[in-house]
Design an enzyme around this catalytic site. Sequence first.
Site, mmCIF file in Angstrom:
data_model
loop_
_atom_site.group_PDB
_atom_site.id
_atom_site.type_symbol
_atom_site.label_atom_id
_atom_site.label_comp_id
_atom_site.label_asym_id
_atom_site.label_seq_id
_atom_site.Cartn_x
_atom_site.Cartn_y
_atom_site.Cartn_z
ATOM 1 C CG LEU A 143 37.635 -17.557 41.731
ATOM 2 C CD1 LEU A 143 37.216 -17.211 40.302
ATOM 3 C CD2 LEU A 143 37.110 -16.505 42.694
ATOM 4 C CG ASP A 144 34.489 -20.550 47.429
ATOM 5 O OD1 ASP A 144 35.468 -21.233 47.756
ATOM 6 O OD2 ASP A 144 34.075 -19.577 48.101
ATOM 7 N N PRO A 145 33.348 -23.076 43.832
ATOM 8 C CG PRO A 145 33.052 -25.385 44.027
ATOM 9 C CD PRO A 145 33.590 -24.176 44.773
#
Length: 336
Positions: free
Chosen positions: A60-62
């Site tokens: 998951l992206d930050p």
Amino acid sequence: MTIPNNPSAPLPRQKRERTVFRRLDGILLLDKPQGLSSNQALQRVRHLFRADKGGHTGSLDPLATGLLPVCFGEATKIAGGLLGARKAYETVARLGIVTDTDDAEGQPLRERPVPAITIDSIDAALKQLTGRIRQRPPIYSALKRGGEPLYAKARRGETIEIEEREVDVHAFDLVNAADLLDGDEPLLRLHVECGSGTYVRSLVRDLGELLGCGAHVAELRRLWVDPFREPRMWTLEALENLLAQAGERVLEACLLPIEAGMTSWPQVRVSEAQAQRLGRGQGLRGPYQPQGQVALLDEHGRGLGLGEVDAEGGLRPARLFRWASATGALPEAGTP
């Protein structure tokens, strides 16, 4: 601790207690917080549980929050199969601004006025991005080229050409357009269900182009990942509080058994004698079905690992858990 005479001098650092890792097997359904990378979140919970081995099942992206299945110990052997699972997200698209990362963490590249948009035009654009489609991944992504992530090349300013690839978008639906239609903010709230390798950032970027104004992801939350359709997720804060207040044994109760992650594969049950043969690396004559990768379980439903059924119906071991040995001895449920 001695206070230095010079009040402007930095205080000495306190030694950080070293984590003593241990063997631990199971699956944690983590609610990843915003601001951490998936690997940072993984390392936080790995230290919290003192698990000697861990991995996550899909980054998951930050910017994103939500479900990040974390596999400890022997569960890492099925993590690769979970990477290709169907996933669901809720996202907020901000119309009118395109960024270099296709989300709110990037730098704006261009800004355009948002034209008059109707629900029908939004639905028509969403329909074009649903099904088996071709998609160009973001330049800032974890995809590797020459053994290096693309985001590393992009940060150095290298010119990157990314080929389109086919992905499956099972659903791309409008949830709410009230902010846009009321004239408050040009935001669309959307629901996405997609297969492996699909980037929601790319979907939102392409939606913005179809609507004639560009767009980027302002918010993103992963709702579920097969086979965890109704997940009981744990936040880092809740896990830390649980450990502090109730101790490690209660913390371990947050883990799902490995078998909970094996339901995506067709299941094949074997007898104790057959389990012993598989544990020695020997195959079994069938006929077994279906052809392809299967989950292996003993007579009591305990997971043994993954197997492979060949075209003739024969069954052979692929990735077995450490307890699937020639003795056929399996740990009792809940044993770390």
